[in-house]
Design an enzyme around this catalytic site. Structure first.
Site, PDB file in Angstrom:
ATOM      1  N   ASP A 181     -41.300 -23.519   9.924  1.00  0.00           N
ATOM      2  CA  ASP A 181     -40.630 -24.424   9.082  1.00  0.00           C
ATOM      3  C   ASP A 181     -39.612 -25.186   9.777  1.00  0.00           C
ATOM      4  O   ASP A 181     -39.984 -25.512  10.943  1.00  0.00           O
ATOM      5  CB  ASP A 181     -40.228 -23.708   7.889  1.00  0.00           C
ATOM      6  N   HIS A 241     -35.158 -27.015   4.147  1.00  0.00           N
ATOM      7  CA  HIS A 241     -36.421 -26.325   3.773  1.00  0.00           C
ATOM      8  C   HIS A 241     -36.803 -25.121   4.179  1.00  0.00           C
ATOM      9  O   HIS A 241     -36.942 -24.352   3.258  1.00  0.00           O
ATOM     10  CB  HIS A 241     -37.474 -27.346   4.414  1.00  0.00           C
ATOM     11  N   SER A 421     -44.813 -25.792  -1.648  1.00  0.00           N
ATOM     12  CA  SER A 421     -43.918 -25.429  -0.302  1.00  0.00           C
ATOM     13  C   SER A 421     -43.005 -24.040  -1.097  1.00  0.00           C
ATOM     14  O   SER A 421     -42.860 -23.114  -0.644  1.00  0.00           O
ATOM     15  CB  SER A 421     -42.768 -26.171   0.263  1.00  0.00           C
TER      16      SER A 421
END
Length: 605
Positions: A181, A241, A421
């Site tokens: 990520d 994220h 996600s």
């Protein structure tokens, strides 16, 4: 006469309140007790129950100092017999507790009124200091994290993933999850579960940290200005994220702060592949290879090989041969690859890596258990998990670890996000729980178990949302082969996932499993896993029927069993039975008012 389910719930609530008053109530004088009876009152329910709704089967009796029964077992035994005779019941002295109190047994066929009668006999005795039920205690798995109550996605009965039910068996200990990520920004609610990772971003224009590949996966921020990532694309603040994804999987739990991670005993290896404007396939391919124990030129060997990879990322188009090759090699090394289906409200067949082979492709559901409006769909979606939808309020998103910095790191924080996600780390966390419970599981077995133990999607889905909503407790129990003790599967398992309706107060229903390929007789400890959803399991009689028709009683009907579902594993001495043949699970509802279904069952030899 049996009460309705709604009334049962009220009775349980009253009993719970009464339990809080138990200590004070138990010291009431015998005169007060007799006065209560003379006024038409009953002994408080909490003094007649071992658990809410269940009549006590044993009592703890404390005698006053100086009473013969306080020190003499024969005297306590004689007193128990006398009290029982007065009440018309069999009351037996069992043993002396360490405090000096006497434990007496009432048998297992008494009603609450019968227990109240015996309790009143003891309370009327001036030599008795107190009499209380020998209450049944159960472990409490709910963590003390301050924001846990907001994590509906873990525990909510309709749309949640039933994660707390898995924690008694597994917390993910011994498993490393690679989060491919944006990297990791320091967070105190996650730091203890972070192990070494790597920064795989080779292009300095993307890396935003001033250099190329190195051993520091710290997330410097992925913000960009308007039009910087393409004409017409507006500016965006840093997402942090990877840290949000990592928190869902393995935030530190029971630390009195923040959120709880699904596999909070697992470790996170952050692999940085996404920077400003995204990340290249080439970097992602190397991260997949390295995470699973493969060799990447110029990168040191991985000392934290991951058995689970989480990729909450994606792009348009077919799964390329290059990406597929890396995924296939990782799976062949024994690493399960979990990927997001994508947020385009489109068929996942058009989006990679959600359309690759040998992955678990995850769609997202909202708080009602329906497909989230943004989630991709289609036949290539394997499973759905909570992804949230914040259009009706942030509390409907997924809460996890984050940072407050708009561009560069600032103070740690928590925030609600939505997307596939967010759904993907729910499944990656579940895989970690499964691998910890049973390290021998292959990626194919893991995927099959997640699908076969999923619940039907509670809400609507158009286009295909996989096998349903993942259920952590059912799945972990199914692969642990231990009925909740955390052991590993001891042999070959034969399963039935066919749903069978259980008629209310009707004839018995049967579900068959045909066993082949065994030699000799069944084991002396044949494991029978049962998964039944029912509104009042006390009505149920459950039998295992051997191929020759011999029935083995697994569960009898019991008016004191006021709980709901039957999700457990029984051990049966079936050594007199030939192993091969058709075995059946027979279930019957023996009283009116409640309904249910057999979700499936299994035999483990």
């Amino acid at each position: 006469m049996r009460t309705s389910p709604a009334l049962r719930r009220k009775l349980i609530s009253v009993a719970a309140v009464s339990a809080a008053l138990l200590t004070a109530a138990s010291t009431a004088t015998s005169a007060a007790a007799r006065e209560a009876v003379s006024e038409g009152l009953t002994v408080p329910a909490a003094q007649t129950e071992a658990a809410p709704g269940a009549p006590a089967e044993r009592l703890i009796v404390g005698y006053k100092s100086g009473a013969a029964e306080a020190t003499s077992n024969p005297a306590a035994e004689a007193d128990a017999a006398a009290k029982g005779k007065e009440a018309g019941e069999d009351v037996d002295f069992q043993r002396r507790l360490g405090t000096g109190a006497a434990l007496v047994d009432l048998g297992d066929d008494l009603t609450r009124a019968d227990v109240a009668d015996v309790v009143d006999r003891y309370r009327a005795d001036p030599q008795v200091a107190y009499v209380v039920p020998d209450r049944l205690n159960k472990p409490k798995a709910d963590p003390d994290d301050t924001e846990y109550a907001k994590q509906w996605d873990l525990f909510e009965s309709t749309a949640g993933m039933n994660v707390p039910g898995a924690w008694a068996t597994s917390t993910g200990t011994g498993v490393t999850v690679a989060v491919i990520d944006t990297g990791y920004v320091t967070h105190s609610d996650l730091a203890a579960n972070i192990v070494a990772g790597y920064d795989f971003i080779a292009d300095t224009a993307v890396s935003a940290d001033g250099d190329g590949r190195d051993g520091n996966p710290a997330d410097p921020g992925d913000y960009y200005a308007a039009n910087e990532c393409g004409s017409g694309i507006p500016a965006s603040n840093s997402s942090w994220h990877g840290t949000h994804v990592a928190g869902t999987i393995a935030a530190v739990t029971n630390n009195g702060k923040g959120v709880a991670g699904i596999a909070y005993g697992a470790k996170i290896s952050p692999l940085r592949v996404l920077g400003k404007c995204g990340g290249y396939d080439s970097d992602i391919i190397d991260a997949i290879t390295w995470a699973s124990g493969g060799t990447v030129s110029g990168v040191p060997a991985n000392s934290n090989i991951a058995k689970v990879i989480n990729m909450s990322l994606g792009g348009d188009g077919a799964c390329t041969s290059a990406t597929q090759s890396a995924i296939t090699a990782a799976v062949n090394r024994g690493t399960t690859v979990v990927v997001a289906a994508g947020n385009d409200n489109d068929n996942v067949a058009n989006h990679s890596p959600g359309n690759c082979n040998n992955v678990i492709s995850v769609g997202a559901t909202n708080r009602t258990g329906a497909k989230a409006s943004y989630s991709n769909y289609g036949s290539l979606v394997d499973i759905s998990a909570p992804g949230g939808q914040t259009s009706t309020g942030t509390a409907n998103g997924i809460l996890s670890t984050l940072n407050s910095g708009a561009k560069t790191p600032s103070s740690e924080s928590y925030a609600y996000y939505q997307g596939t996600s967010m759904a993907t780390p729910h499944i990656a966390g579940l895989v970690a729980l499964m691998k910890s419970a049973n390290s021998s599981l292959t990626p194919a077995q893991i995927e099959a178990a997640i699908k076969s133990n999923a619940r039907p999607l509670p809400g609507a889905c158009s286009g295909g949302c996989g096998a349903g909503l993942a259920d952590a407790a059912r799945t972990v129990q199914a692969v642990s082969g231990s009925g909740g003790s955390g052991g590993t599967t001891g042999g070959t398992t034969f399963s039935s996932t066919t749903t069978v309706a259980i008629p209310d107060n009707g004839s018995a229903v049967e579900s068959p499993i045909t066993v082949t390929g065994r030699t000799g007789n069944a084991p002396a400890a044949l494991q029978v896993g049962v998964d039944i959803t029912h509104t009042y399991r006390g009505d149920l009689v459950v039998d295992l029927v051997a191929p020759d028709g011999t029935a083995y009683r697994l569960k009898a009907a019991s008016s004191s069993d006021s709980a709901d579902d039957v999700i457990t594993t029984y051990s049966v001495n079936a050594s007199a039975e030939t192993a091969n043949g058709t075995w059946k699970l027979r279930v019957q509802d023996t009283a009116a008012q409640d309904t249910g279904r057999l979700n499936g069952w299994k035999l483990t030899f």
